[in-house]
Scaffold this motif. Structure first.
Motif, PDB file in Angstrom:
ATOM      1  N   PHE A 127       0.821  -1.210   0.000  1.00 55.49           N
ATOM      2  CA  PHE A 127       0.000   0.000   0.000  1.00 55.49           C
ATOM      3  C   PHE A 127       0.861   1.268   0.000  1.00 55.49           C
ATOM      4  CE2 PHE A 127      -3.156  -2.951   1.857  1.00 55.49           C
ATOM      5  CZ  PHE A 127      -4.263  -2.642   1.081  1.00 55.49           C
ATOM      6  N   ASN A 128       2.156   1.140   0.236  1.00 53.84           N
ATOM      7  CA  ASN A 128       3.034   2.293   0.418  1.00 53.84           C
ATOM      8  C   ASN A 128       3.152   3.121  -0.857  1.00 53.84           C
ATOM      9  OD1 ASN A 128       6.002   3.517   0.352  1.00 53.84           O
ATOM     10  ND2 ASN A 128       5.393   3.287   2.496  1.00 53.84           N
ATOM     11  N   PHE A 129       2.989   4.457  -0.719  1.00 55.96           N
ATOM     12  CA  PHE A 129       3.050   5.362  -1.873  1.00 55.96           C
ATOM     13  C   PHE A 129       4.345   5.190  -2.669  1.00 55.96           C
ATOM     14  CE2 PHE A 129       0.563   8.562   0.915  1.00 55.96           C
ATOM     15  CZ  PHE A 129      -0.626   7.925   0.617  1.00 55.96           C
ATOM     16  N   LEU A 130       5.465   5.303  -1.966  1.00 57.22           N
ATOM     17  CA  LEU A 130       6.764   5.325  -2.631  1.00 57.22           C
ATOM     18  C   LEU A 130       7.086   3.978  -3.261  1.00 57.22           C
ATOM     19  CD1 LEU A 130       8.781   7.377   0.030  1.00 57.22           C
ATOM     20  CD2 LEU A 130       7.595   8.219  -2.005  1.00 57.22           C
ATOM     21  N   GLU A 131       6.721   2.894  -2.596  1.00 54.55           N
ATOM     22  CA  GLU A 131       6.980   1.561  -3.140  1.00 54.55           C
ATOM     23  C   GLU A 131       6.138   1.308  -4.393  1.00 54.55           C
ATOM     24  OE1 GLU A 131       6.332  -1.178   0.006  1.00 54.55           O
ATOM     25  OE2 GLU A 131       8.028  -0.470   1.213  1.00 54.55           O
ATOM     26  N   ILE A 132       4.887   1.767  -4.373  1.00 56.90           N
ATOM     27  CA  ILE A 132       4.027   1.623  -5.556  1.00 56.90           C
ATOM     28  C   ILE A 132       4.572   2.448  -6.708  1.00 56.90           C
ATOM     29  CG2 ILE A 132       1.751   2.169  -6.497  1.00 56.90           C
ATOM     30  CD1 ILE A 132       0.559   1.426  -3.796  1.00 56.90           C
ATOM     31  N   GLU A 133       5.026   3.664  -6.401  1.00 62.33           N
ATOM     32  CA  GLU A 133       5.593   4.531  -7.442  1.00 62.33           C
ATOM     33  C   GLU A 133       6.812   3.877  -8.093  1.00 62.33           C
ATOM     34  OE1 GLU A 133       7.720   8.928  -7.775  1.00 62.33           O
ATOM     35  OE2 GLU A 133       6.280   8.549  -6.159  1.00 62.33           O
ATOM     36  N   ASN A 134       7.701   3.326  -7.281  1.00 56.21           N
ATOM     37  CA  ASN A 134       8.893   2.654  -7.821  1.00 56.21           C
ATOM     38  C   ASN A 134       8.505   1.431  -8.649  1.00 56.21           C
ATOM     39  OD1 ASN A 134      10.656   4.500  -6.634  1.00 56.21           O
ATOM     40  ND2 ASN A 134      10.786   3.327  -4.723  1.00 56.21           N
ATOM     41  N   TYR A 135       7.486   0.705  -8.194  1.00 61.55           N
ATOM     42  CA  TYR A 135       7.014  -0.472  -8.924  1.00 61.55           C
ATOM     43  C   TYR A 135       6.509  -0.074 -10.309  1.00 61.55           C
ATOM     44  CZ  TYR A 135       3.758  -4.235 -10.222  1.00 61.55           C
ATOM     45  OH  TYR A 135       3.072  -5.209 -10.896  1.00 61.55           O
ATOM     46  N   LEU A 136       5.723   1.007 -10.382  1.00 57.22           N
ATOM     47  CA  LEU A 136       5.152   1.430 -11.657  1.00 57.22           C
ATOM     48  C   LEU A 136       6.204   2.037 -12.579  1.00 57.22           C
ATOM     49  CD1 LEU A 136       1.796   3.014 -10.398  1.00 57.22           C
ATOM     50  CD2 LEU A 136       2.117   0.792 -11.478  1.00 57.22           C
ATOM     51  N   LYS A 137       7.168   2.749 -11.989  1.00 59.10           N
ATOM     52  CA  LYS A 137       8.223   3.352 -12.813  1.00 59.10           C
ATOM     53  C   LYS A 137       9.117   2.297 -13.448  1.00 59.10           C
ATOM     54  CE  LYS A 137       8.580   7.942 -10.724  1.00 59.10           C
ATOM     55  NZ  LYS A 137       9.408   8.873  -9.921  1.00 59.10           N
ATOM     56  N   SER A 138       9.088   1.081 -12.914  1.00 56.38           N
ATOM     57  CA  SER A 138       9.888  -0.003 -13.492  1.00 56.38           C
ATOM     58  C   SER A 138       9.192  -0.654 -14.688  1.00 56.38           C
ATOM     59  CB  SER A 138      10.162  -1.072 -12.418  1.00 56.38           C
ATOM     60  OG  SER A 138      10.888  -0.519 -11.338  1.00 56.38           O
ATOM     61  N   GLY A 139       8.014  -0.125 -15.051  1.00 58.83           N
ATOM     62  CA  GLY A 139       7.302  -0.627 -16.215  1.00 58.83           C
ATOM     63  C   GLY A 139       6.578  -1.923 -15.991  1.00 58.83           C
ATOM     64  N   ASN A 140       6.128  -2.178 -14.758  1.00 57.47           N
ATOM     65  CA  ASN A 140       5.476  -3.445 -14.429  1.00 57.47           C
ATOM     66  C   ASN A 140       3.983  -3.476 -14.747  1.00 57.47           C
ATOM     67  OD1 ASN A 140       7.715  -4.968 -13.212  1.00 57.47           O
ATOM     68  ND2 ASN A 140       7.705  -3.329 -11.692  1.00 57.47           N
ATOM     69  N   MET A 141       3.464  -2.379 -15.276  1.00 60.44           N
ATOM     70  CA  MET A 141       2.037  -2.347 -15.605  1.00 60.44           C
ATOM     71  C   MET A 141       1.866  -1.796 -17.010  1.00 60.44           C
ATOM     72  SD  MET A 141      -1.128  -0.643 -13.429  1.00 60.44           S
ATOM     73  CE  MET A 141      -0.978  -1.833 -12.100  1.00 60.44           C
ATOM     74  N   ALA A 142       0.986  -2.421 -17.782  1.00 58.64           N
ATOM     75  CA  ALA A 142       0.738  -1.987 -19.161  1.00 58.64           C
ATOM     76  C   ALA A 142       0.197  -0.563 -19.167  1.00 58.64           C
ATOM     77  CB  ALA A 142      -0.261  -2.932 -19.824  1.00 58.64           C
ATOM     78  N   PRO A 143       0.576   0.254 -20.154  1.00 55.82           N
ATOM     79  CA  PRO A 143       0.154   1.667 -20.189  1.00 55.82           C
ATOM     80  C   PRO A 143      -1.360   1.851 -20.113  1.00 55.82           C
ATOM     81  CG  PRO A 143       1.876   1.276 -21.811  1.00 55.82           C
ATOM     82  CD  PRO A 143       1.512  -0.061 -21.258  1.00 55.82           C
ATOM     83  N   GLY A 144      -2.113   1.031 -20.843  1.00 52.68           N
ATOM     84  CA  GLY A 144      -3.564   1.167 -20.807  1.00 52.68           C
ATOM     85  C   GLY A 144      -4.142   0.880 -19.434  1.00 52.68           C
ATOM     86  N   THR A 145      -3.635  -0.171 -18.797  1.00 58.71           N
ATOM     87  CA  THR A 145      -4.088  -0.517 -17.445  1.00 58.71           C
ATOM     88  C   THR A 145      -3.705   0.574 -16.456  1.00 58.71           C
ATOM     89  OG1 THR A 145      -3.769  -2.861 -17.961  1.00 58.71           O
ATOM     90  CG2 THR A 145      -4.011  -2.276 -15.637  1.00 58.71           C
ATOM     91  N   LEU A 146      -2.498   1.117 -16.605  1.00 59.50           N
ATOM     92  CA  LEU A 146      -2.032   2.177 -15.710  1.00 59.50           C
ATOM     93  C   LEU A 146      -2.927   3.410 -15.824  1.00 59.50           C
ATOM     94  CD1 LEU A 146       0.036   3.363 -13.754  1.00 59.50           C
ATOM     95  CD2 LEU A 146       1.446   3.984 -15.735  1.00 59.50           C
ATOM     96  N   THR A 147      -3.280   3.781 -17.050  1.00 62.29           N
ATOM     97  CA  THR A 147      -4.166   4.936 -17.254  1.00 62.29           C
ATOM     98  C   THR A 147      -5.516   4.700 -16.589  1.00 62.29           C
ATOM     99  OG1 THR A 147      -3.089   5.512 -19.350  1.00 62.29           O
ATOM    100  CG2 THR A 147      -5.311   6.372 -18.989  1.00 62.29           C
ATOM    101  N   LEU A 148      -6.054   3.489 -16.746  1.00 62.78           N
ATOM    102  CA  LEU A 148      -7.343   3.153 -16.126  1.00 62.78           C
ATOM    103  C   LEU A 148      -7.259   3.248 -14.615  1.00 62.78           C
ATOM    104  CD1 LEU A 148     -10.235   2.063 -16.235  1.00 62.78           C
ATOM    105  CD2 LEU A 148      -9.279  -0.252 -16.272  1.00 62.78           C
ATOM    106  N   VAL A 149      -6.184   2.711 -14.033  1.00 60.33           N
ATOM    107  CA  VAL A 149      -6.022   2.744 -12.570  1.00 60.33           C
ATOM    108  C   VAL A 149      -5.914   4.183 -12.071  1.00 60.33           C
ATOM    109  CG1 VAL A 149      -4.464   2.158 -10.681  1.00 60.33           C
ATOM    110  CG2 VAL A 149      -5.016   0.443 -12.400  1.00 60.33           C
ATOM    111  N   ILE A 150      -5.160   5.006 -12.780  1.00 58.83           N
ATOM    112  CA  ILE A 150      -5.006   6.413 -12.375  1.00 58.83           C
ATOM    113  C   ILE A 150      -6.347   7.131 -12.428  1.00 58.83           C
ATOM    114  CG2 ILE A 150      -3.996   8.627 -13.075  1.00 58.83           C
ATOM    115  CD1 ILE A 150      -1.486   7.066 -13.901  1.00 58.83           C
TER     116      ILE A 150
END
Length: 630
Positions: free
Chosen positions: A199-222
């Motif tokens: 749930f940690n903000f910074l850990e989630i940010e680092n996870y996403l910046k590593s490209g672990n989520m597809a761009p379309g899915t990331l946009t939907l989540v945001i």
């Protein structure tokens, strides 16, 4: 650093302690309860100032202080009670505690005759705890818990005068409408946590910046996360609850629905900007929603007659401005405007409360000439109106000018023109209120200025409305741009003279038009109504959005639920009842075969055999050969 962690936990804990003390021990002691509430938020304000001082004087002012207390484990997932202190935290702590402190002092005078006096201060303390909890949280679960607590406090405070049907309905409306946004917010949190494992903000940010989520899915989540901000910050189309929330006491409007709670959505986007900035498409949608909300709400504020409702739509418009800034990656500009807006909008609401307290009416047309009798309220309102209009050198000028510059630099002309038109309309409707309320003929000779316990907070907020923007003067060695920014290094800020001068000319034009119509009445307001024609009717009725929602609920949603109810009772229950009837009827008939008579059993067996032979003879004749042994 250890003392900063301790202060970070104490800042929200003290108002919670005040709430517990009031409801447990002092609920029958009016002044004691008020003093406990004010003392707790005053200490929180002092501790917030210490945190801010440590951030400014620190060797690395951009370091992040984070602390976690283990809470519980669910499989491999660890849940923490966490604290995150950075420069954004420090600014928001100052905003929330300052406005809350001044509003509570003001409330001693405004609420002094109210029978729910101690209950009011208990609720305000609980709200302060919830809002400060959002500010210091370092993980999405904790943020969401405080997010919902803020919603609960909003419900309690909007419906504070629950004996009034309008207040009770407004509280329910706010609670239901914001649930739609919160549902999307929760979905976004669950998807992120499921994928990132934290749930940690910074850990989630680092996870996403590593490209672990597809761009379309990331946009939907945001965008799902942004749904929460749409609900809390009253962005279109979930804006309808906030104007009705004015049914609560005016100090509530100043604290929750102008300066802090509705800013929670903007703060959430800023807090998670490292995540939001990973999707350009999501930011673009946020920018357009913010720009539309700013312009849309401003056009409604032009025609409203209730002074608090005008300010409510003004709040929606300014929140749209902040979202617009964040959507075009104007991180600093958006938070800067949140900071300055908190002071002058709280001042506007408290001035409105001062007038309502004196006249016992919200209708601006029942007011007039109040400057003669209420000079402090009049002057402080005038200062706040100049600030929100963006007139140099008041605080709103510096933050609004930076937003306009960021939108201009983005190259999006549609959003830029929307922001400029909104600036003109803001100046016009704010001074429409001022000229109608404080100038002209005095309509009530018995009116008098509010007591000092109410006017002193007005004077302090007026001072802040003048000077709070000075931290954003371009060219300063230490400014909000060097203190608060997103990225590796602060961008260099220079004043765009063309935009600065143009924005002031536009704002002054709006003020002059309001003066011509409502000040000297060179053009009669009735004439303007005739000229604007259908637009006036549409604006006056708030674009009939509430009526459209009611139509959709009554004619479509309720019709669907009625059909579902009919289908459930007649089809689903009917099938179940039919099966039960068949079983009951069949059982009743079959019980006659259980007679204990051997001859009957032989007859039944022989009859069954004959039926089987007939069945195979018709549908599968080859099977008879097998039965015959061939």
């Amino acid at each position: 650093m250890n003392y900063i962690i301790l202060l970070g936990f104490l800042v929200p804990f003290l108002p919670l302690l005040a709430f517990i003390l009031i409801i447990t021990f002092t609920k029958k002691l009016r002044i004691t309860s008020a003093l406990i509430s004010i003392s707790s938020i005053f200490l929180s304000f002092i501790f917030s100032c210490i945190i801010m001082y440590s951030r400014i004087k620190g060797t690395d002012i951009h370091n992040i202080i984070e602390y976690n207390l283990p809470w519980l484990y669910i499989g491999q997932l660890q849940l923490n009670i966490g604290l995150l202190v950075n420069n954004l935290t420090a600014i928001m702590l100052i905003v929330v505690t300052t406005v809350s402190l001044l509003v509570q002092i003001y409330s001693i005078g405004y609420m002094h005759e109210d029978p729910g006096f101690t209950r009011f201060f208990a609720y305000i303390s609980l709200f302060s705890f919830s809002m400060l909890g959002i500010v210091v949280s370092n993980n999405l679960l904790q943020l969401y818990i405080f997010w919902e607590l803020v919603g609960l406090c909003s419900y309690l405070l909007i419906g504070f005068w629950y004996h009034k049907p309008e207040a009770a309905d407004a509280a329910k409306k706010a609670f239901v409408v914001t649930r739609f946004g919160d549902f999307g917010f929760l979905l976004g949190i669950l998807i992120l946590t499921y994928n990132a494992g934290t749930f940690n903000f910074l850990e989630i940010e680092n996870y996403l910046k590593s490209g672990n989520m597809a761009p379309g899915t990331l946009t939907l989540v945001i965008l799902l996360l942004f749904c929460g901000a749409v609900g809390k910050s009253g962005q279109f189309p979930l804006h309808v609850w906030l104007p009705d929330a004015m049914e609560g006491p005016t100090p509530v409007s100043a604290l929750i629905h102008a300066a802090t709670m509705v800013a929670a959505g903007v703060f959430m986007v800023a807090r998670l900007f490292g995540i939001f900035s990973l999707s350009h498409d999501a930011l673009n949608i946020i920018a357009y929603i913010g720009g539309f909300t700013a312009l849309f709400s401003a056009t409604i504020a032009l025609t409203q007659d209730d002074i608090k409702r005008v300010l409510a739509y003004s709040t929606l418009s300014q929140l749209g401005y902040m979202m617009l800034a964040l959507g075009v990656s104007g991180y600093t500009a958006g938070i800067f405007h949140l900071y300055t807006h908190a002071f002058f909008k709280a001042l506007l609401f408290l001035c409105a409360g001062s007038v309502i307290h004196a006249l016992h009416t919200n209708n601006i047309w029942d007011m007039g000439g109040l400057h003669k009798k209420m000079p402090i309220t009049s002057i402080t309102f005038f200062i706040a109106a100049l600030a929100i209009s963006g007139i140099f050198p008041f605080s709103g000028f510096w933050s609004k000018d930076e937003i306009l510059l960021n939108v201009y630099d983005s190259g999006n002309k549609i959003l830029f023109y929307a922001a400029v038109i909104t600036a003109f309309l803001t100046a016009f409707y704010m001074f429409r209120i001022y000229f109608v309320t404080f100038t002209g003929e005095l309509k009530n000779e018995h009116v008098h200025e509010s007591p000092k316990v109410m006017t002193v907070p007005l004077l302090i907020l007026a001072l802040l409305s003048i000077i709070s923007g000075f931290i954003g003067i371009p060219g300063l060695e230490k400014s909000i741009y060097t203190f608060l920014f997103y990225g590796e290094h602060p961008h260099e800020v220079t004043m765009n003279i063309k935009i600065a001068v143009s924005s002031n000319i536009i704002a002054i034009s709006g003020i002059l038009l309001a003066f011509i119509i409502y000040g000297i009445k060179l053009i009669k307001p009735e004439t303007m109504k005739k000229i604007t024609g259908p637009f006036y009717v549409i604006s006056k009725n708030k674009y009939f959005i509430d009526e459209i929602y009611l139509f959709l609920i009554r004619k479509i949603f309720i019709s669907i639920t009625e059909f579902v109810k009919w289908f459930d009772r007649h089809i689903v229950d009917g099938i179940v009842n039919l099966i039960a009837f068949i079983c009951r009827w069949g059982g009743a008939k079959l019980r006659y075969t259980i007679s204990g008579n051997l001859q009957n059993y032989a007859l039944i067996i022989f009859s069954g055999f004959i039926l089987i032979v007939i069945f195979f003879a018709i549908y599968n004749p080859d099977a008879l050969k097998i039965l015959g042994g061939k």
